[in-house]
Design an enzyme around this catalytic site. Structure first.
Site, PDB file in Angstrom:
ATOM      1  N   LYS A  59       0.598  -1.048  -0.120  1.00 56.29           N
ATOM      2  CA  LYS A  59      -0.461   0.219   0.364  1.00 56.29           C
ATOM      3  C   LYS A  59       0.599   1.407   0.202  1.00 56.29           C
ATOM      4  O   LYS A  59       0.948   2.111  -0.474  1.00 56.29           O
ATOM      5  CB  LYS A  59      -0.955   0.074   1.151  1.00 56.29           C
ATOM      6  CG  LYS A  59      -1.494   1.429   1.294  1.00 56.29           C
ATOM      7  CD  LYS A  59      -2.101   1.683   2.474  1.00 56.29           C
ATOM      8  CE  LYS A  59      -1.939   1.453   4.522  1.00 56.29           C
ATOM      9  NZ  LYS A  59      -1.561   2.924   3.947  1.00 56.29           N
ATOM     10  N   ASN A  60       1.872   1.162   1.024  1.00 58.50           N
ATOM     11  CA  ASN A  60       2.469   2.293   0.959  1.00 58.50           C
ATOM     12  C   ASN A  60       3.161   2.498  -0.183  1.00 58.50           C
ATOM     13  O   ASN A  60       3.887   4.108  -0.406  1.00 58.50           O
ATOM     14  CB  ASN A  60       3.337   2.559   2.781  1.00 58.50           C
ATOM     15  CG  ASN A  60       2.357   2.663   3.331  1.00 58.50           C
ATOM     16  OD1 ASN A  60       1.681   2.941   3.062  1.00 58.50           O
ATOM     17  ND2 ASN A  60       2.433   2.937   4.382  1.00 58.50           N
ATOM     18  N   ARG A 129      -3.102  10.191   4.013  1.00 56.93           N
ATOM     19  CA  ARG A 129      -1.709  10.987   4.060  1.00 56.93           C
ATOM     20  C   ARG A 129      -0.759  10.842   2.902  1.00 56.93           C
ATOM     21  O   ARG A 129      -0.750  11.679   2.424  1.00 56.93           O
ATOM     22  CB  ARG A 129      -0.957  10.658   5.300  1.00 56.93           C
ATOM     23  CG  ARG A 129       0.520  10.642   5.546  1.00 56.93           C
ATOM     24  CD  ARG A 129       0.273  11.349   6.431  1.00 56.93           C
ATOM     25  NE  ARG A 129       1.675  12.726   6.598  1.00 56.93           N
ATOM     26  CZ  ARG A 129       1.439  13.590   7.711  1.00 56.93           C
ATOM     27  NH1 ARG A 129       1.126  14.084   7.599  1.00 56.93           N
ATOM     28  NH2 ARG A 129       3.037  13.692   7.822  1.00 56.93           N
ATOM     29  N   CYS A 153      -4.771   7.835   8.770  1.00 59.04           N
ATOM     30  CA  CYS A 153      -4.642   7.351  10.642  1.00 59.04           C
ATOM     31  C   CYS A 153      -3.969   8.777  11.747  1.00 59.04           C
ATOM     32  O   CYS A 153      -3.400   8.984  11.460  1.00 59.04           O
ATOM     33  CB  CYS A 153      -3.244   6.102  10.700  1.00 59.04           C
ATOM     34  SG  CYS A 153      -4.034   4.809   9.604  1.00 59.04           S
ATOM     35  N   ARG A 158       1.115  14.109  13.606  1.00 64.55           N
ATOM     36  CA  ARG A 158       1.738  14.665  11.704  1.00 64.55           C
ATOM     37  C   ARG A 158       1.090  15.848  11.658  1.00 64.55           C
ATOM     38  O   ARG A 158       1.620  16.030  10.584  1.00 64.55           O
ATOM     39  CB  ARG A 158       1.116  13.201  11.283  1.00 64.55           C
ATOM     40  CG  ARG A 158       0.632  12.010  12.192  1.00 64.55           C
ATOM     41  CD  ARG A 158      -0.499  10.816  11.010  1.00 64.55           C
ATOM     42  NE  ARG A 158       0.970  10.443   9.891  1.00 64.55           N
ATOM     43  CZ  ARG A 158      -0.211   8.992   9.665  1.00 64.55           C
ATOM     44  NH1 ARG A 158      -1.353   8.822   8.813  1.00 64.55           N
ATOM     45  NH2 ARG A 158       1.023   8.819   8.645  1.00 64.55           N
ATOM     46  N   PRO A 159       2.920  16.974  11.704  1.00 67.00           N
ATOM     47  CA  PRO A 159       2.153  18.019  10.883  1.00 67.00           C
ATOM     48  C   PRO A 159       3.485  17.710   9.725  1.00 67.00           C
ATOM     49  O   PRO A 159       4.054  16.708   9.055  1.00 67.00           O
ATOM     50  CB  PRO A 159       3.810  18.350  11.980  1.00 67.00           C
ATOM     51  CG  PRO A 159       4.011  17.211  12.838  1.00 67.00           C
ATOM     52  CD  PRO A 159       3.472  16.305  12.449  1.00 67.00           C
ATOM     53  N   ASP A 161       6.559  20.238   8.885  1.00 71.01           N
ATOM     54  CA  ASP A 161       6.766  20.863   8.913  1.00 71.01           C
ATOM     55  C   ASP A 161       8.251  21.185   7.845  1.00 71.01           C
ATOM     56  O   ASP A 161       8.841  21.702   7.466  1.00 71.01           O
ATOM     57  CB  ASP A 161       7.440  21.225  10.140  1.00 71.01           C
ATOM     58  CG  ASP A 161       7.121  19.768  10.847  1.00 71.01           C
ATOM     59  OD1 ASP A 161       8.605  20.290  11.812  1.00 71.01           O
ATOM     60  OD2 ASP A 161       6.711  19.398  10.958  1.00 71.01           O
ATOM     61  N   ASP A 349       4.728   0.098  12.282  1.00 66.27           N
ATOM     62  CA  ASP A 349       2.922  -0.482  11.617  1.00 66.27           C
ATOM     63  C   ASP A 349       2.813  -2.184  11.860  1.00 66.27           C
ATOM     64  O   ASP A 349       1.895  -2.097  11.418  1.00 66.27           O
ATOM     65  CB  ASP A 349       3.130  -0.194   9.589  1.00 66.27           C
ATOM     66  CG  ASP A 349       2.739   1.446   9.484  1.00 66.27           C
ATOM     67  OD1 ASP A 349       3.188   1.587   8.247  1.00 66.27           O
ATOM     68  OD2 ASP A 349       2.900   2.141  10.556  1.00 66.27           O
ATOM     69  N   VAL A 371       7.739   6.147  17.252  1.00 69.25           N
ATOM     70  CA  VAL A 371       7.794   6.701  16.357  1.00 69.25           C
ATOM     71  C   VAL A 371       5.641   7.817  16.242  1.00 69.25           C
ATOM     72  O   VAL A 371       6.943   9.388  15.277  1.00 69.25           O
ATOM     73  CB  VAL A 371       7.311   5.699  15.439  1.00 69.25           C
ATOM     74  CG1 VAL A 371       6.548   6.264  13.704  1.00 69.25           C
ATOM     75  CG2 VAL A 371       8.514   5.305  14.904  1.00 69.25           C
ATOM     76  N   ARG A 444      -9.216   0.208   4.653  1.00 73.89           N
ATOM     77  CA  ARG A 444      -8.324   1.057   3.502  1.00 73.89           C
ATOM     78  C   ARG A 444      -6.045   0.730   3.330  1.00 73.89           C
ATOM     79  O   ARG A 444      -5.718   0.853   2.395  1.00 73.89           O
ATOM     80  CB  ARG A 444      -7.275   2.474   4.881  1.00 73.89           C
ATOM     81  CG  ARG A 444      -8.699   3.081   5.465  1.00 73.89           C
ATOM     82  CD  ARG A 444      -8.278   4.598   5.656  1.00 73.89           C
ATOM     83  NE  ARG A 444      -7.201   4.862   5.702  1.00 73.89           N
ATOM     84  CZ  ARG A 444      -6.519   5.433   6.056  1.00 73.89           C
ATOM     85  NH1 ARG A 444      -6.628   5.041   7.159  1.00 73.89           N
ATOM     86  NH2 ARG A 444      -4.764   6.037   5.510  1.00 73.89           N
TER      87      ARG A 444
HETATM   88  C1  EPZ Z   1       4.494   7.054   6.327  1.00 73.57           C
HETATM   89  O1  EPZ Z   1       3.687   7.365   7.590  1.00 73.57           O
HETATM   90  C2  EPZ Z   1       3.364   5.066   6.568  1.00 73.57           C
HETATM   91  N1  EPZ Z   1       2.298   5.746   5.258  1.00 73.57           N
HETATM   92  C3  EPZ Z   1       2.812   5.052   7.946  1.00 73.57           C
HETATM   93  O2  EPZ Z   1       2.441   4.022   7.513  1.00 73.57           O
HETATM   94  C4  EPZ Z   1       3.960   4.960   8.329  1.00 73.57           C
HETATM   95  O3  EPZ Z   1       3.901   4.561   9.535  1.00 73.57           O
HETATM   96  C5  EPZ Z   1       4.659   5.706   8.773  1.00 73.57           C
HETATM   97  O4  EPZ Z   1       5.599   5.850   7.275  1.00 73.57           O
HETATM   98  C6  EPZ Z   1       6.285   5.314   9.610  1.00 73.57           C
HETATM   99  O5  EPZ Z   1       6.798   4.513   8.902  1.00 73.57           O
HETATM  100  C7  EPZ Z   1       2.577   6.130   4.180  1.00 73.57           C
HETATM  101  O6  EPZ Z   1       3.201   5.970   3.856  1.00 73.57           O
HETATM  102  C8  EPZ Z   1       1.390   6.791   3.408  1.00 73.57           C
HETATM  103  P1  EPZ Z   1       6.512   9.786   8.571  1.00 73.57           P
HETATM  104  P2  EPZ Z   1       3.802   9.217   7.397  1.00 73.57           P
HETATM  105  O7  EPZ Z   1       7.003  11.112   8.173  1.00 73.57           O
HETATM  106  O8  EPZ Z   1       5.248   9.114   5.393  1.00 73.57           O
HETATM  107  C9  EPZ Z   1       6.600  13.335  12.381  1.00 73.57           C
HETATM  108  C10 EPZ Z   1       0.112   3.109   7.644  1.00 73.57           C
HETATM  109  O9  EPZ Z   1      -0.182   1.955   8.866  1.00 73.57           O
HETATM  110  N2  EPZ Z   1       6.958  13.588  11.368  1.00 73.57           N
HETATM  111  O10 EPZ Z   1       7.796   9.313   8.955  1.00 73.57           O
HETATM  112  O11 EPZ Z   1       3.072  10.327   7.024  1.00 73.57           O
HETATM  113  C11 EPZ Z   1       6.086  12.451  12.467  1.00 73.57           C
HETATM  114  O12 EPZ Z   1       4.959  13.217  13.339  1.00 73.57           O
HETATM  115  C12 EPZ Z   1       0.688   3.533   7.715  1.00 73.57           C
HETATM  116  O13 EPZ Z   1       0.066   2.449   7.067  1.00 73.57           O
HETATM  117  C13 EPZ Z   1       6.832  15.267  11.907  1.00 73.57           C
HETATM  118  O14 EPZ Z   1       7.550  15.662  12.810  1.00 73.57           O
HETATM  119  O15 EPZ Z   1       5.235   8.765   7.865  1.00 73.57           O
HETATM  120  C14 EPZ Z   1       5.889  11.158  13.064  1.00 73.57           C
HETATM  121  O16 EPZ Z   1       6.109  11.175  14.919  1.00 73.57           O
HETATM  122  C15 EPZ Z   1       0.466   4.310   9.016  1.00 73.57           C
HETATM  123  N3  EPZ Z   1       7.462  16.788  10.682  1.00 73.57           N
HETATM  124  C16 EPZ Z   1       7.613  10.531  12.662  1.00 73.57           C
HETATM  125  O17 EPZ Z   1       7.856  12.241  11.867  1.00 73.57           O
HETATM  126  C17 EPZ Z   1       6.747  16.528   9.155  1.00 73.57           C
HETATM  127  O18 EPZ Z   1       6.999  17.202   8.542  1.00 73.57           O
HETATM  128  C18 EPZ Z   1       7.529   9.594  11.263  1.00 73.57           C
HETATM  129  O19 EPZ Z   1       6.449   9.820  10.648  1.00 73.57           O
HETATM  130  C19 EPZ Z   1       6.607  14.958   8.807  1.00 73.57           C
HETATM  131  C20 EPZ Z   1       6.661  13.871   9.893  1.00 73.57           C
END
Ligand code: EPZ
Length: 469
Positions: A59-60, A129, A153, A158-159, A161, A349, A371, A444
Site C-alpha cells: 500500500k505505502n 496521508r 490514521c 503528523r505535522p 513542517d 506499523d 515514532v 484501507r
Molecule cells: C509513513 O507515514 C507511512 N504511511 C505510515 O504507515 C508509517 O507508519 C510511517 O511512514 C512510518 O513508517 C505512508 O507511507 C502512506 P513519517 P508518514 O513522516 O510518511 C513526524 C500505515 O499504517 N513528522 O515517517 O506520514 C511524524 O509526526 C501508515 O500504513 C514531523 O514531525 O510518516 C511522526 O511522528 C500509518 N514532521 C514521524 O515524523 C514532518 O513534516 C514519522 O512520520 C513529517 C513527519
C-alpha cells in the site's frame, strides 16, 4: 526492461536502467474501491490456521509511486497495485488533477499528459496521508502547487513542517493558507537543487522531496533521510523513468535533477507490513502457515523477535513459513520487548498487532512506541478481550496470559488501520465470538482480508451495521 522492486536497492546498490517507451492507455476508469463493505467483521475464534497466503503489493509504496507518475510525461503502467480504499482514493486524487487513470485488476495505467491543475481535490487529500505527497511532483512540474493538509490514521499530530522546510531549501516560497500548503518556485520558473538535512527521517517527506528534486535544476543532497524499503521501490521507479537518484538505503540521498522524465512500467514491491501481520496471525493462533512473496531481510526486526519468542521460521526464495505450534505439550510462546524505530528498526506499523500477540504470551513484555505519539488507541479495545495491558506515556506493559487462560471474544471498534488489525488478530485467538466494527478503517490497507483469512481456516464473516434505531 521494466523496473521492479530490487531488495539490493534497500541495501543501497544503484542500478540505473533505460526508460521504456510509453504504453498507450485506452480510457479513464477508476472503479470505486472495494464496494462499501459491511462495516462489521464477526469472528468465531479458536481455529488453528494452516495453509498458504498470498501477499499483495505494498500500500505505502503504491501510494508514493502513484504520486510519482506526476513527475513523468506520458503514461506509466504499474503492476501489483493492491485494490484498497487508499489506492482508489489516490487514483481519484490524480484524476482530480486531469490525469487519466485506468485500473484493471491489480494493474494501473496513469496517463499524465493532460494534467493541467496543480490543486488536487482537498477532500480526497484529507482522506489519506499519501495524497499529500503530490505536492512535490506538482511543484516540480508546474512551479506551483496548492495541496490540502493530509488526513490518514489519527496516530499523532503528523505535522508537515519537514516538507515545508525541505521545499523551501529547493527554492520554493511555501506558506500554509486556508488549511492548504501553497507553494511556488521563487524564481518563477522551477525548483533549484540544494542541501537539506531532515530533522527526523520522515518517510513521506523523504519521498516527496526526492520526487521534487528529480525535476529541479542541479543537484540536491538530502541527509538524515528515511531508509524504508518503500523509498527504494520509489527510487527504482524514478530511475526507470530517467531520474538520477543515488544513496537510497543510506541516510544520504543525492538527486541530479533532470529536465523531463518519461512514463515507464513498474511492479510494486510486496507489502512487508501485510506479511508481518499474517506472521503475527499465525503466532497468536499458535499455527503454522506459509506466505509469499516475502523478502525476509525486510522483516528481520520482527523475525528476530518471533524466533526469540519460540516460533520457528524458515524461508526459501520468496516464500516464508512460520510455525508457532508448541514443540512440546504445554510449551508456550515467550514474551519480548519492542521499541519501534525508523527502518531498519522495528516497524511502528506492526506495533499494535505485535501487542495483541504479546498479550497471549508468557511473562511481561514492554512495548515502546517512539515514532508516533498517539498510537495506543487499540489498548483499551484489547483490554475488552481480557488482555492485561497498562500504559505509561509511550510505553505499554503487557502481562501475557500465557497458557493459563485465553482472550475472550468481545465487541470492539477499529479506530485506525493497524490498531484495527490488532483487534482482528485478538478475535482469531479469542474464545467465543468477536465483533469488530468500523472495518472501513481496515479496508484501507488490507486487500481481500476475509478471503485470505478464510483460506487459512479462520471463521470470519461480514455483517451489515445494525441500524441504530
Ligand atoms: C509513513 O507515514 C507511512 N504511511 C505510515 O504507515 C508509517 O507508519 C510511517 O511512514 C512510518 O513508517 C505512508 O507511507 C502512506 P513519517 P508518514 O513522516 O510518511 C513526524 C500505515 O499504517 N513528522 O515517517 O506520514 C511524524 O509526526 C501508515 O500504513 C514531523 O514531525 O510518516 C511522526 O511522528 C500509518 N514532521 C514521524 O515524523 C514532518 O513534516 C514519522 O512520520 C513529517 C513527519
Amino acid at each position: 526492461m521494466a523496473s521492479k522492486f530490487d531488495p539490493n536497492l534497500a541495501l543501497n546498490l544503484i542500478l540505473p536502467t533505460q526508460p521504456r517507451p510509453n504504453p498507450q492507455p485506452s480510457s479513464t476508469q477508476i472503479p470505486a474501491a472495494a464496494p462499501a463493505a459491511a462495516d462489521i467483521l464477526v469472528i468465531t475464534g479458536g481455529n488453528e490456521l494452516s495453509g498458504h497466503v498470498p501477499i499483495s503489493g505494498s500500500k505505502n509504496s503504491a501510494l508514493a509511486i502513484l504520486a510519482a507518475t506526476l513527475c513523468c510525461r506520458g503514461a506509466s503502467k504499474l503492476n501489483n497495485v493492491p485494490r484498497l480504499a487508499d489506492t482508489a482514493t489516490m487514483a481519484a486524487v490524480l484524476s482530480s488533477l486531469g490525469a487519466e487513470v485506468e485500473f484493471s485488476g491489480n494493474e494501473v495505467v496513469v496517463e499524465t499528459d493532460r494534467v493541467g491543475s496543480a490543486e488536487p481535490d482537498a477532500g480526497l487529500i484529507g482522506r489519506i496521508r499519501g495524497g499529500f505527497f503530490v505536492v512535490g511532483p506538482l511543484l516540480a512540474r508546474f512551479g506551483e502547487a496548492a495541496v490540502g493538509l493530509p488526513g490518514g490514521c489519527d496516530i499523532g499530530a503528523r505535522p508537515v513542517d519537514i516538507y515545508v522546510r525541505g521545499l523551501r531549501q529547493l527554492g520554493a516560497v511555501v506558506e500554509l493558507r486556508d488549511n492548504k500548503l501553497v507553494a511556488r518556485a521563487a524564481n518563477g520558473r522551477g525548483l533549484v537543487g540544494g542541501r537539506f538535512r531532515l530533522d527526523y527521517p520522515s518517510v513521506g517527506s523523504t519521498q516527496t522531496l526526492m520526487m521534487a528534486a528529480c525535476l529541479a535544476e542541479g543537484t540536491t543532497l538530502l541527509s538524515n533521510v528515511a531508509r524504508e524499503p518503500e523509498i527504494a521501490d520509489l527510487a527504482s521507479f524514478l530511475t526507470s523513468t530517467g531520474a538520477r537518484v543515488e544513496g537510497v538505503g543510506t541516510d544520504r540521498i543525492c538527486v541530479h535533477g533532470t529536465r523531463q522524465l518519461l512514463g515507464t512500467e513498474h511492479t510494486i514491491m510486496p507489502d512487508r507490513i501485510e506479511a508481518g501481520t499474517f506472521m503475527l496471525a499465525a503466532a497468536i493462533t499458535r499455527s503454522r502457515i506459509s506466505l509469499s512473496p516475502v523478502c525476509p531481510v525486510l522483516l528481520s526486526g520482527l523475525i528476530d523477535k518471533l524466533l526469540g519468542g519460540g516460533c520457528t521460521i524458515s524461508h526459501e526464495r520468496d516464500e516464508l513459513e512460520l510455525s508457532a505450534i508448541p514443540r512440546r505439550s504445554g510449551e508456550g510462546l515467550r514474551g519480548f520487548d519492542v521499541r519501534t524505530l525508523p527502518y531498519p528498526g522495528f516497524p511502528t506499523d506492526l506495533q499494535p498487532q505485535t501487542m495483541a500477540m504479546l498479550s497471549t504470551c508468557d511473562g511481561l513484555s514492554i512495548v515502546e512506541e517512539s515514532v508516533f505519539e498517539n498510537r495506543f488507541t487499540h489498548v483499551k479495545e484489547l483490554q475488552k478481550f481480557g488482555a492485561k495491558i497498562h500504559t505509561e506515556g509511550s510505553t505499554a506493559f503487557i502481562h501475557g496470559k500465557g497458557r493459563r487462560d485465553k482472550l475472550r471474544g468481545a465487541r470492539v471498534s477499529a479506530a485506525d488501520l493497524r490498531g484495527g488489525m490488532a483487534l482482528v488478530l485478538a478475535g482469531l485467538a479469542a474464545e467465543g465470538v468477536t465483533q469488530v466494527s468500523r472495518m472501513s478503517n481496515i479496508d484501507r490497507g488490507y486487500e481481500s482480508l476475509e478471503a485470505k483469512l478464510r483460506s487459512l481456516g479462520a471463521d470470519v464473516k461480514r455483517l451489515e451495521e445494525p441500524n441504530p434505531s
